[in-house]
Scaffold this motif. Sequence first.
Motif, PDB file in Angstrom:
ATOM      1  N   GLU A 455       0.829  -0.946   0.044  1.00 30.62           N
ATOM      2  CA  GLU A 455       0.125   0.097   0.012  1.00 30.62           C
ATOM      3  C   GLU A 455       0.654   1.165   0.117  1.00 30.62           C
ATOM      4  O   GLU A 455       2.125   1.233   0.319  1.00 30.62           O
ATOM      5  CB  GLU A 455      -0.760  -0.035   1.205  1.00 30.62           C
ATOM      6  N   ASN A 456       0.439   2.292  -0.280  1.00 32.15           N
ATOM      7  CA  ASN A 456       0.917   3.505  -0.496  1.00 32.15           C
ATOM      8  C   ASN A 456       0.769   4.373   0.782  1.00 32.15           C
ATOM      9  O   ASN A 456       1.988   4.436   1.615  1.00 32.15           O
ATOM     10  CB  ASN A 456       0.588   4.191  -1.739  1.00 32.15           C
ATOM     11  N   TYR A 457       0.006   5.143   1.235  1.00 28.93           N
ATOM     12  CA  TYR A 457      -0.453   6.027   2.093  1.00 28.93           C
ATOM     13  C   TYR A 457      -1.526   5.479   3.021  1.00 28.93           C
ATOM     14  O   TYR A 457      -2.324   4.922   2.776  1.00 28.93           O
ATOM     15  CB  TYR A 457      -0.693   7.384   1.753  1.00 28.93           C
ATOM     16  N   LEU A 484       1.608  -6.834   5.279  1.00 33.49           N
ATOM     17  CA  LEU A 484       1.341  -5.502   4.936  1.00 33.49           C
ATOM     18  C   LEU A 484       2.477  -4.869   4.749  1.00 33.49           C
ATOM     19  O   LEU A 484       3.527  -4.475   5.865  1.00 33.49           O
ATOM     20  CB  LEU A 484       0.400  -4.892   5.892  1.00 33.49           C
ATOM     21  N   GLU A 485       2.991  -3.925   3.910  1.00 31.41           N
ATOM     22  CA  GLU A 485       4.005  -3.276   3.463  1.00 31.41           C
ATOM     23  C   GLU A 485       3.583  -1.867   2.716  1.00 31.41           C
ATOM     24  O   GLU A 485       2.662  -1.955   2.251  1.00 31.41           O
ATOM     25  CB  GLU A 485       5.106  -3.828   2.356  1.00 31.41           C
ATOM     26  N   TRP A 486       4.330  -0.858   3.228  1.00 28.07           N
ATOM     27  CA  TRP A 486       3.964   0.682   2.792  1.00 28.07           C
ATOM     28  C   TRP A 486       5.144   1.098   1.852  1.00 28.07           C
ATOM     29  O   TRP A 486       6.191   1.292   2.494  1.00 28.07           O
ATOM     30  CB  TRP A 486       3.780   1.421   4.150  1.00 28.07           C
ATOM     31  N   SER A 487       4.830   1.357   0.644  1.00 28.23           N
ATOM     32  CA  SER A 487       5.869   1.780  -0.039  1.00 28.23           C
ATOM     33  C   SER A 487       6.314   3.298   0.286  1.00 28.23           C
ATOM     34  O   SER A 487       7.383   3.710  -0.271  1.00 28.23           O
ATOM     35  CB  SER A 487       5.506   1.857  -1.667  1.00 28.23           C
ATOM     36  N   THR A 501       9.608 -11.959   3.141  1.00 29.20           N
ATOM     37  CA  THR A 501       8.413 -12.374   3.471  1.00 29.20           C
ATOM     38  C   THR A 501       8.171 -13.698   2.840  1.00 29.20           C
ATOM     39  O   THR A 501       7.371 -14.726   3.456  1.00 29.20           O
ATOM     40  CB  THR A 501       7.170 -11.501   3.270  1.00 29.20           C
ATOM     41  N   GLY A 502       8.764 -14.110   1.700  1.00 26.21           N
ATOM     42  CA  GLY A 502       8.803 -15.329   1.220  1.00 26.21           C
ATOM     43  C   GLY A 502       7.292 -15.540   0.541  1.00 26.21           C
ATOM     44  O   GLY A 502       6.880 -16.626   0.291  1.00 26.21           O
ATOM     45  N   ALA A 503       6.767 -14.505   0.381  1.00 19.83           N
ATOM     46  CA  ALA A 503       5.191 -14.591  -0.119  1.00 19.83           C
ATOM     47  C   ALA A 503       5.119 -14.752  -1.607  1.00 19.83           C
ATOM     48  O   ALA A 503       6.000 -14.251  -2.444  1.00 19.83           O
ATOM     49  CB  ALA A 503       4.384 -13.308  -0.057  1.00 19.83           C
ATOM     50  N   SER A 504       4.355 -15.803  -2.037  1.00 17.46           N
ATOM     51  CA  SER A 504       4.251 -16.319  -3.420  1.00 17.46           C
ATOM     52  C   SER A 504       3.267 -15.482  -4.253  1.00 17.46           C
ATOM     53  O   SER A 504       3.486 -15.214  -5.711  1.00 17.46           O
ATOM     54  CB  SER A 504       3.970 -17.519  -3.449  1.00 17.46           C
ATOM     55  N   CYS A 505       2.333 -14.589  -3.660  1.00 14.09           N
ATOM     56  CA  CYS A 505       1.167 -14.234  -4.352  1.00 14.09           C
ATOM     57  C   CYS A 505       1.307 -12.535  -3.768  1.00 14.09           C
ATOM     58  O   CYS A 505       1.364 -12.459  -2.588  1.00 14.09           O
ATOM     59  CB  CYS A 505       0.056 -14.823  -4.143  1.00 14.09           C
ATOM     60  N   ILE A 506       1.430 -11.682  -4.571  1.00 13.25           N
ATOM     61  CA  ILE A 506       1.774 -10.275  -4.190  1.00 13.25           C
ATOM     62  C   ILE A 506       0.659  -9.184  -4.760  1.00 13.25           C
ATOM     63  O   ILE A 506       0.082  -9.399  -5.884  1.00 13.25           O
ATOM     64  CB  ILE A 506       2.976  -9.730  -4.575  1.00 13.25           C
ATOM     65  N   SER A 507      -0.064  -8.416  -4.004  1.00  8.91           N
ATOM     66  CA  SER A 507      -0.766  -7.309  -4.492  1.00  8.91           C
ATOM     67  C   SER A 507       0.053  -6.050  -4.545  1.00  8.91           C
ATOM     68  O   SER A 507       0.247  -5.347  -3.412  1.00  8.91           O
ATOM     69  CB  SER A 507      -2.078  -7.098  -3.388  1.00  8.91           C
TER      70      SER A 507
END
Length: 670
Positions: A455-457, A484-487, A501-507
Amino acid sequence: MGAKAEGHLQNEWLCNWKSRLCNQEETRTALRMQGEIMGKEDYSKAYKLGKKDYQARMLRGEKPTLEVLDDIMPAKGEYHEMPLGLVQIPADRIVGTKTMGRSSSFAGNFMPILREETEFAAKWSTLSSSHVEEGIRDPIKAYEYMNKFYVEEGNKRVSVMKFFDVVSVPGNVIRIVPRRTEEKENKIYYEFMEFYQLAPINYIWFSEEGSFRKLQKAVGKKPDEVWTEDDRLKFSAIYTRFTAEFKQKGGNKLKITPGDAFLSFITLYGYDEVEAKTTTELKELMAKSWEEFALLQEEQEIDLKMKPNQEKKPLFNLLHALSIPRLNIAFIYEKTPATSAWTYAHELGRIYLEQTYQDEISTAFYENGTQENVGSLMEQAIASGSNLIFTTTPAFAQESVKAAIAHPEIRIMNCSLNTSHRYIRTYYSRMHEAKFMMGAIAGAMAENNKLLYIENYPIYGSIANINAFALGAKMINPRAEVYLEWSSMKDWDMEERIRETGASCISGRDMTIPEEASRFFGIYHMGGGRPRNLAMPLYHWGQFYVQLLRTIMDGTWKYDDDPSVTKAINYWWGISEGVIEVICSQYLPIGTKRLVELLRATISSGEFNPFSGILYSQTGMVQSDPDAGLQPEEIMTMDWLAENVIGSIPKQEELKEQAAPVVKQQGVKQ
């Protein structure tokens, strides 16, 4: 000169001296008598004011006499006393007496109600005369509780000074400090005491939590910065000028405090800018901005429009359509379509709008807007003939309001959520509906139950998007966890966080721009170091702009504004209005595509609310009723994260500097 003549002169001088003494005594006697007469006349006027207030309170079912502190103080052990020493007490915050003794001698406005022939009246009249001749300087004794003052000694002095509209009264004050509670007034009071340590100012008060911190920021101070004497003198001068105009225009009839109005005013126009205005300029600007003050008294300040107005008045609409001038529409962009996916989405909407109404409208756009230049960009647009302006980012809301107040003939709309301004209308999309479907896709496609959401803001709307995604993933995969990550965080590295995180699927971000070759957008699956796109959410701003313009052209625009209420208007449209969509890629399994179609149909029809049923946050249960769903206002103002979200909402100081304008305007309250 002979002795006889000299004696005669001495006698003459002595007679003149005695005559002058007699005249002075007569003058003093005359002045004293005049003072007594005036004192009695003042008492008579004050008595009438007291009786009038007494009767008015009785008719309203209120206590007609002074408040008594002993009647409302917390129980023993529930408070402590704090001596404040000699304090200038704002006269309008002196509301009662410490004990019952003298409370019945005054009406609730501190004017006397005992008859004019009483000893009390004589003493009041003497004090009145003394105040006119010399001024009352002896300090009273008082208690302060919840920033209201109750007199222990000096009730008649206070009454006299209130009669003469004295601004403040000197007094030795003891503060009654109650224990902390969860009550709103208690929380505001503790915020006031924290503020008082930085700036011993007791004449401003607010009706909402967080306002003292906002005031500290609005005057240009850091959160813990102490005010200098010059700071306090400057503030007193500005606030005094503002409140005088506010009260003169009838501000006391509004259900807000002068402090509420002042904070709103300087937040909109700037503290130093307000100071620089002449009295005439201040008066004119306050008159133009009055509906902003009226809006503050609304419990729910925003009137949400969840779908286009369907009201039809065929004959009127036809006549209206023939009479309205050609619409010249300006779009103000924060960046350019080549550098910003958000701007690119709005630019696509502008082009779609122009193609749909190519004979009825003309459009123009202005790029690279900032908080510093957006005002001048809007002025350029207006000078070029624009009569409808869309400012396409929440960061431009404040300048949009200022432009709308200055140009009431121009329609101005700002793309933001939960923005409560009366002079502009705002619009946004229910992106959380699409994010729920995206979460369902991600939950179905993640092999290791680990999903990454970028997510951004941390602004209104984005928290609902995160939670909708998490709930959608959990519906399909109960073991799904959303990292959850904030760019916009300082020193943030996307590739590093994906590895960690090792996540295989990313939004990722919602869409890309033509000039970029990157495939890191929408929902994508990481394999062999490369992203494979599965789906993307789509902002169809063109559909929004077309439907909104239709309401202007057919005359239904004005029916959105109910003249009987004072609320800000916010258009919040979603899948059912065609403003939001989810585009699935060829890599998505047929069963998952069918699931997306089913979710789209039920959400669009209103049969399903993504935030329905029992809901849990990271800290506990949010909703316990399995048949209930969150209301739109609860979704808009969401400030919690779902239980399967791993991460937190960052504070403003943790974000990059470029995030400040948006977060300041639309940041989620924490």
